[in-house]
Design an enzyme around this catalytic site. Structure first.
Site, short mmCIF file in Angstrom:
data_model
loop_
_atom_site.label_atom_id
_atom_site.label_comp_id
_atom_site.label_asym_id
_atom_site.label_seq_id
_atom_site.Cartn_x
_atom_site.Cartn_y
_atom_site.Cartn_z
CG ASP A 14 -1.72 -1.26 1.39
OD1 ASP A 14 -2.03 -1.91 0.37
OD2 ASP A 14 -2.03 -1.62 2.54
CD GLU A 182 -9.01 -3.99 -0.25
OE1 GLU A 182 -9.63 -3.95 0.82
OE2 GLU A 182 -8.06 -4.78 -0.46
#
Length: 297
Positions: A14, A182
């Site tokens: 991420d 997401e």
């Protein structure tokens, strides 16, 4: 097509990148949010963590949380802000926190401001994966969400918190259980806003089915349509990267977009290395919007 990091030596999950005083700073999921610095986007040096210890509120509000996920970093009013996800895997008892800090001096200047928004089991959204977009009027919006009701958008005030009276707007969903979407991210380039998202499942090593999709809109609030005209609220999204894009990399996803000083855009994400036990590695690719859709240089 230019993949800057082809060696696969940089482990990350991420990732988000900002540029400060000519250097690139990378932030990522991990214990107290690890920070690395680079002169060229290729060679990275770990320099510390944003937090010396977890803010006290995080363990009180989100039982079982140990490290923070998917940070977002922006500069506002001369100060650097970091939004971070507090949660545990597979539940929506979650929160997005906000802190002010100095990336160039991690030993001082940290001011944790507490939670911006929280979700509980009774909510049909999940407060993780924050991203901030500034619209053409100069107003900031917070994008967030994972599974449950999909991606949500809400106006922010100048203080970085949700504007009083602002409502959540659902802008992307798979419309299937468990709604695997997401890692949303929005940028404004030319006349369009581009919504990037990750469909399907991360965190399974080489079995990860994550893939990066995109849609566009002339309004920050959508609707975001893919290249075929399908609304991202109806599972739309043009695939940019998937597990078939490169032989070595599985499950590319959770991207951000970094705009460099020279006007170049880079798609920044992680993918799982099929040659190294499925470890999650940093990927950076230059993209452009010359034809009103993101294309790889």
């Amino acid at each position: 097509m230019s993949l800057l990091n082809t060696t696969g030596f940089v482990q990350t999950h991420d990732p988000v990148i900002v540029k400060i005083s000519g250097k690139y700073y990378r932030f990522q999921t991990g214990d107290r949010i690890p920070v690395a610095v680079s002169d060229d986007l290729l060679d990275w040096k770990f320099i510390g963590t944003v937090f010396p210890e977890n803010p006290e509120w995080t363990s009180k509000e989100i039982s079982g949380s140990t490290h923070f996920w998917a940070p977002e970093v922006v500069q506002r009013n001369g100060k650097w802000r970091i939004y971070y996800s507090v949660s545990t895997f597979g539940v929506n008892t979650s929160a997005i926190g906000l802190a002010e800090f100095d990336p160039e001096n991690l030993e001082s200047g940290l001011n944790d401001l507490g939670p911006v928004i929280q979700s509980r089991p009774e909510n049909n959204y999940n407060c993780i994966d924050p991203a901030v977009i500034t619209d053409e009027k100069g107003d900031d919006w917070l994008l967030f969400g994972s599974f449950w009701g999909g991606l949500q958008l809400v106006r922010l005030g100048t203080d970085g918190f949700i504007l009083p009276g602002a409502n959540l707007k659902n802008i992307a969903s798979r419309k299937t259980e468990p709604n695997p979407i997401e890692g949303g991210y929005i940028i404004h380039a030319g006349k369009y806003y581009y919504l990037f998202a990750s469909h399907d499942f991360c965190c399974r090593g080489t079995a990860s089915t994550y893939h990066i999709v995109v849609g566009r809109s002339e309004s920050v609030e959508g609707p975001y349509l893919d290249a075929f005209g399908t609304d991202m609220m109806e599972s739309g999204g043009t695939t940019l990267r998937d597990g078939f894009s490169y032989e070595r990399w599985a499950g590319p996803g959770h991207n951000t977009v970094f705009a460099d000083d020279d006007g170049k855009f880079y798609l920044v994400y992680h993918a799982y290395d099929r040659t190294d036990e499925g470890k999650s590695k940093l990927q950076i690719e230059e993209i452009n919007f010359d034809d009103d859709w993101p294309e790889f240089n």
